[in-house]
Design a protein around this motif. Structure first.
Motif, PDB file in Angstrom:
ATOM      1  N   GLY A   1       3.262   7.874  -1.445  1.00 50.80           N
ATOM      2  CA  GLY A   1       3.345   6.544  -0.856  1.00 50.80           C
ATOM      3  C   GLY A   1       2.637   5.582  -1.786  1.00 50.80           C
ATOM      4  N   LEU A   2       3.208   4.398  -1.984  1.00 46.96           N
ATOM      5  CA  LEU A   2       2.706   3.484  -3.003  1.00 46.96           C
ATOM      6  C   LEU A   2       2.515   2.083  -2.444  1.00 46.96           C
ATOM      7  CD1 LEU A   2       5.219   4.541  -5.807  1.00 46.96           C
ATOM      8  CD2 LEU A   2       2.819   5.238  -5.678  1.00 46.96           C
ATOM      9  N   ASP A   3       1.458   1.397  -2.896  1.00 46.43           N
ATOM     10  CA  ASP A   3       1.359  -0.040  -2.629  1.00 46.43           C
ATOM     11  C   ASP A   3       1.849  -0.776  -3.861  1.00 46.43           C
ATOM     12  OD1 ASP A   3      -0.745  -0.150  -4.501  1.00 46.43           O
ATOM     13  OD2 ASP A   3      -2.308  -0.141  -2.969  1.00 46.43           O
ATOM     14  N   CYS A   4       1.779  -2.099  -3.849  1.00 52.10           N
ATOM     15  CA  CYS A   4       2.388  -2.855  -4.948  1.00 52.10           C
ATOM     16  C   CYS A   4       1.736  -2.552  -6.290  1.00 52.10           C
ATOM     17  CB  CYS A   4       2.375  -4.353  -4.647  1.00 52.10           C
ATOM     18  SG  CYS A   4       0.735  -5.115  -4.591  1.00 52.10           S
ATOM     19  N   TYR A   5       0.397  -2.345  -6.274  1.00 56.89           N
ATOM     20  CA  TYR A   5      -0.278  -2.060  -7.542  1.00 56.89           C
ATOM     21  C   TYR A   5      -0.043  -0.621  -7.997  1.00 56.89           C
ATOM     22  CZ  TYR A   5      -3.679  -0.780 -10.985  1.00 56.89           C
ATOM     23  OH  TYR A   5      -4.248  -0.272 -12.127  1.00 56.89           O
ATOM     24  N   THR A   6      -0.220   0.359  -7.099  1.00 54.10           N
ATOM     25  CA  THR A   6      -0.060   1.742  -7.532  1.00 54.10           C
ATOM     26  C   THR A   6       1.380   2.030  -7.955  1.00 54.10           C
ATOM     27  OG1 THR A   6       0.204   2.494  -5.226  1.00 54.10           O
ATOM     28  CG2 THR A   6      -2.004   2.610  -6.177  1.00 54.10           C
ATOM     29  N   PHE A   7       2.333   1.263  -7.430  1.00 53.79           N
ATOM     30  CA  PHE A   7       3.730   1.412  -7.871  1.00 53.79           C
ATOM     31  C   PHE A   7       3.878   1.019  -9.329  1.00 53.79           C
ATOM     32  CE2 PHE A   7       7.622  -1.131  -8.638  1.00 53.79           C
ATOM     33  CZ  PHE A   7       8.480  -0.063  -8.858  1.00 53.79           C
ATOM     34  N   LEU A   8       3.425  -0.194  -9.674  1.00 45.66           N
ATOM     35  CA  LEU A   8       3.611  -0.620 -11.070  1.00 45.66           C
ATOM     36  C   LEU A   8       2.716   0.188 -11.999  1.00 45.66           C
ATOM     37  CD1 LEU A   8       1.355  -2.558 -12.689  1.00 45.66           C
ATOM     38  CD2 LEU A   8       1.897  -4.098 -10.839  1.00 45.66           C
TER      39      LEU A   8
END
Length: 291
Positions: free
Chosen positions: A89-96
């Motif tokens: 599961g990712l938030d906007c920062y951990t995704f990029l």
């Protein structure tokens, strides 16, 4: 014990072992995270991504996360700072961040889980060194500054039409109750106040929302986008990856918010930002090819 009962307990035990976090020194992860990492590297080998420019690799890896659930606060799992790997599961920062880390590993042909861990430390922490909670780059404009300083990428915001972004940054120190590592920790509070002063004293730039469309041709797929905000004391409210779609416009590949999944905006980036009253413009980082 019946055969069915034994099988049920065995399945339960296997699931527990599968999803339980492994704490290996300074690293926290699950077997599922390790498996996802392996799958991304297998994808890179299949598609021969090492032969593509890094901005295209970032986009390919970013697209491979489409449909992943948004999950917030995944990095704060322990009172002592450890390297948290959380790819389910990712938030906007951990995704990029994940997209960038995988892309750099792929371009350097470093395709093991240990390679991923080393590069994650390099990207997530100031000067690429993990020490404590405040070695993590919490403010996105501070992250861009550090990445630019170390030659990993270039902050091209001013170059493509950005104007000064003069704002006092102090959100974390003025909202310490939101951060369990700051609350009741005078030492960390003093340090974050100094970090905020350093950020505020720099020559920061942004492209206002009304200027994004005319600067769009100078943004390329794979550029990393930080969306500025009018929230007092905060520099960046949201992050993601620029992606040029079939309509010729720059759209936004991102993890939107709780209850949503990693997706590409239907609207171009310029229109997407105008649709949010708290968003005011963008900062743009262009990733360099690894040396």
């Amino acid at each position: 014990m019946t055969t069915a009962s034994f099988r049920s307990q065995l399945v339960g035990l296997l699931l527990f072992l599968f999803f339980t976090s492994f704490i290996n020194g300074q690293v926290i992860y699950t077997q599922q995270d390790a498996d996802i990492c392996k799958s991304k590297f297998n994808l890179a080998v299949e598609k021969k991504l090492i032969n593509y420019p890094i901005n295209e690799v970032i986009v390919e890896i970013g697209k491979s996360f489409l449909g992943t659930e948004y999950e917030a606060h995944t990095l704060d799992q322990d009172s002592v700072e450890k390297l948290v790997i959380h790819l389910t599961g990712l938030d906007c920062y951990t995704f990029l961040e994940s997209s960038l880390v995988f892309a750099r590993c792929i371009k350097e042909n470093k395709l093991t889980f240990k390679d991923y861990q080393r590069e994650l430390i390099n990207i997530r922490y100031r000067d690429g060194k993990l020490s404590d909670y405040l070695s993590r780059l919490h403010y996105f404009s501070d992250w861009i500054y550090d990445i630019d300083k170390r030659g990993i990428g270039e902050n091209i915001t001013q170059k493509i039409g950005g104007i000064p972004y003069n704002k006092k940054i102090n959100f974390m120190s003025t909202h310490q109750d939101l951060y369990k590592q700051l609350k009741g920790n005078p030492k960390f509070l003093r340090e974050i106040i100094q970090i905020e002063k350093n950020i505020s004293s720099r020559e920061n730039y942004y492209i206002p929302e009304d200027s994004i469309a005319k600067c769009e041709e100078r943004i390329q797929s794979g550029d990393i986008i930080g969306i500025t905000t009018n929230v007092k004391g905060l520099d960046i409210a949201h992050t993601g990856i620029a992606i040029r779609m079939e309509d010729g416009r720059i759209h936004f590949l991102h993890a939107p918010d709780v209850g949503h999944k990693v997706q590409i905006t239907d609207k171009p980036l310029a229109d997407y930002i105008k649709g949010n009253k708290k968003q005011t413009g963008i900062m743009v980082l262009r990733v360099n090819e690894p040396q």
